[in-house]
Structure formats: structure tokens, C-alpha cells
Design an enzyme around this catalytic site. Structure first.
Site, PDB file in Angstrom:
ATOM      1  CB  SER A 240      18.011 -11.592  10.409  1.00 40.18           C
ATOM      2  OG  SER A 240      16.647 -11.727  10.756  1.00 40.18           O
ATOM      3  CB  CYS A 241      15.642 -12.587   5.549  1.00 39.40           C
ATOM      4  SG  CYS A 241      15.338 -14.360   5.691  1.00 39.40           S
ATOM      5  N   GLY A 242      13.027 -12.280   6.459  1.00 43.54           N
ATOM      6  CA  GLY A 242      11.654 -12.457   6.887  1.00 43.54           C
ATOM      7  C   GLY A 242      11.423 -13.807   7.538  1.00 43.54           C
ATOM      8  N   GLY A 244      13.984 -16.681   6.989  1.00 42.39           N
ATOM      9  CA  GLY A 244      15.147 -17.548   6.882  1.00 42.39           C
ATOM     10  C   GLY A 244      15.538 -17.974   5.486  1.00 42.39           C
ATOM     11  CD1 TRP A 269       9.628  -8.879  11.163  1.00 40.57           C
ATOM     12  CD2 TRP A 269      11.404  -8.438  12.465  1.00 40.57           C
ATOM     13  NE1 TRP A 269       9.273  -7.864  12.015  1.00 40.57           N
ATOM     14  CE2 TRP A 269      10.350  -7.572  12.829  1.00 40.57           C
ATOM     15  CE3 TRP A 269      12.615  -8.344  13.149  1.00 40.57           C
ATOM     16  CZ2 TRP A 269      10.472  -6.629  13.846  1.00 40.57           C
ATOM     17  CZ3 TRP A 269      12.747  -7.407  14.156  1.00 40.57           C
ATOM     18  CH2 TRP A 269      11.674  -6.564  14.492  1.00 40.57           C
TER      19      TRP A 269
END
Length: 283
Positions: A240-242, A244, A269
């Protein structure tokens, strides 16, 4: 006539690309996305690797009608748009970006999610390509015949929040967050307005910047050390990240390190932090 190229590794060097640039089935794609605060340039004005075409993640290969940025398009749309770039099912694709290794892994992961394996990321991207003086030019605009690329979507490659909820308590699955430690802990505000701060419960933090050195991905040995400290190779890792994009840098690093059971949380996120019914953790 050169022998068709078969790529058997997720990451290739600029020297390798230069040696193989005349392969009959080679396609080079520029998948540059602007970093936060930067503006997107017109694709035909960008200087790129010779014979490269622009792979427009933001406007073509993301669903611009979706509520969250960089949402993957459907397999049908992906297939149609890739064919418009003249790409065939037996091509070999090398993807780079202009930052080094930043957005190119997102395009690489999309191809893999659509069942295409003859694809790799160029380590160091355009900056590394230019260091030895290899040729660059304005990106080409493809206007030839349609390709015959075929999507064969793998649902296990891209998660939505419902699938993430299902694995929160599964000890055989690790959720790895690529954001900075301050954002992960909730001590720095999110850059997107309205998002809650914190992280997905039971997730761990591995900022994508820890896998990059001077625009290049770390060596396989260094990457193995990064991931083996977190989880064994039999377990599944969900990245996961901000929004994708940088999650796919972790996915690339993990594959180079020898991990096979990998997935990306597409909404990341931006989705999780927007949905107030979903649980979060701080610190």
C-alpha cells in the site's frame, strides 16, 4: 532479423537495454508521472529514450471517473489502449520513467496484473540511460496498426478495501506501507485534503525511498535483507502507499528479492483514509 527478445527478470540495466535495442519485438515505454507538486508535460514534448512511446498512467491507464486517483482501468480498457500503442502479445516491454525508479513500476505492475510477463523496469530510468551518452529524442507518437495484445486479468494482483479487510488478521499475509514513517505514524498530515492520518491496522512501514539509491533500485542482496527482516518468502505481501504508485516500487523490489506472492492495494491510503468506517492505527 533479430531473435525475439524474452525478458526473464523484472529489472534490467541500461547496458542490457542498449545491447538489445534492435530486438524485433522490443517496445520501450515512458511511464513518467509527475511527483507531488509537479505538472505533467505534454507527452510529445518530453525527451525520452530513442524509439520510446508514452504510457500515460494518469489520463489513459487510470480510471479518471473513479473517486480515487490512479485507479486501475478495467482489463478491456487496458487491452484496447495498449493495442493503440501497437503492442502485441509476443512483444518484450521495457518501461522507464524520468525520475529514475518512481512511476515505471506502476506500469510494470499493471501489465503483470493483466497477465503479461515479458516486461521489465529499466533500473535508473532516463537519468541512468543518459549517463553513458546513449541516444535520446522526443517521445514518439504511435500512429501505426493496432497491436494484438490480450489482457488476462489476475484478480489476486490488485486489492480493494474489502479484500484488505479480509486479510487484516491473517498472520500469513503482511501489509507493507510505502509512505514515509511520519505519514505512517500519523505525525505528519496527509497531502490530500480530508484524509485521516495513520495506517491500516497490523501493517508495517517500509518507505519506498529506502529501496532507492541515487535513482536506482538497490542490489538484489540489499533488497533481500530489507524484506527478509520483515517476512519469510512463503507469505503473501500486500503493498500500500498513498495512491497506488509507490506501492509498486515495493512490489518490484520484493520480486527482485525473490518473493512471489505479491499484491497491490489499488486504492491505498487515499481510499482507506477516506472511508470512515474502516479502522486505523496511529504510531
Amino acid at each position: 532479423m533479430s531473435t525475439p527478445l524474452k525478458i526473464n527478470k523484472p529489472l534490467v540495466s541500461v547496458e542490457w537495454l542498449h545491447e538489445n535495442k534492435s530486438a524485433s519485438n522490443l517496445v520501450i515505454l515512458d511511464a513518467t508521472l509527475p511527483k507531488v507538486g509537479q505538472q505533467q508535460s505534454a507527452s510529445n514534448k518530453i525527451e525520452g529514450i530513442e524509439n520510446a512511446f508514452f504510457f500515460d498512467i494518469k489520463n489513459i491507464f487510470s480510471d479518471t471517473t473513479a473517486p480515487f486517483p490512479n485507479t486501475a482501468v478495467t482489463p478491456d480498457v487496458f487491452e484496447r489502449e495498449v493495442r493503440k500503442l501497437g503492442i502485441n502479445h509476443d512483444d518484450a516491454i521495457v518501461i522507464y520513467d524520468q525520475h529514475g525508479v518512481y512511476s515505471s513500476p506502476r506500469a510494470w505492475w499493471l501489465f503483470k496484473a493483466m497477465g503479461f510477463e515479458n516486461v521489465a523496469v529499466l533500473n535508473g530510468g532516463l537519468p541512468e540511460w543518459k549517463k553513458p551518452g546513449y541516444a535520446s529524442e522526443a517521445l514518439l507518437v504511435y500512429n501505426g496498426a493496432l497491436g494484438n495484445f490480450k489482457s488476462s486479468y489476475k484478480p489476486s494482483a490488485l486489492y480493494d478495501y474489502k479484500k484488505v479487510l479480509e486479510v487484516l488478521s491473517d498472520s500469513n499475509k503482511l501489509i507493507l506501507d510505502a509512505r514515509s514513517s511520519d505519514r505512517f505514524k500519523g505525525t505528519s498530515p496527509e497531502p490530500r485534503e480530508g484524509l485521516r492520518s495513520g495506517h491500516i491496522p497490523n501493517s508495517k512501514n517500509l518507505p519506498f525511498t529506502e529501496l532507492i539509491d541515487d535513482g536506482k533500485l538497490l542490489s538484489q542482496t540489499e533488497l533481500i535483507q530489507k524484506f527478509d527482516n520483515l517476512i519469510d518468502k512463503e507469505s503473501e505481501i500486500l503493498f500500500s502507499c498513498g495512491s497506488g504508485i509507490t506501492a509498486c516500487i515495493l512490489a518490484l523490489g520484493a520480486e527482485v528479492a525473490g518473493y512471489k506472492n505479491l499484491a497491490v492495494y489499488d486504492g491505498s491510503w487515499t481510499e482507506w483514509g477516506s472511508l470512515h468506517q474502516l479502522p486505523i492505527e496511529l504510531n
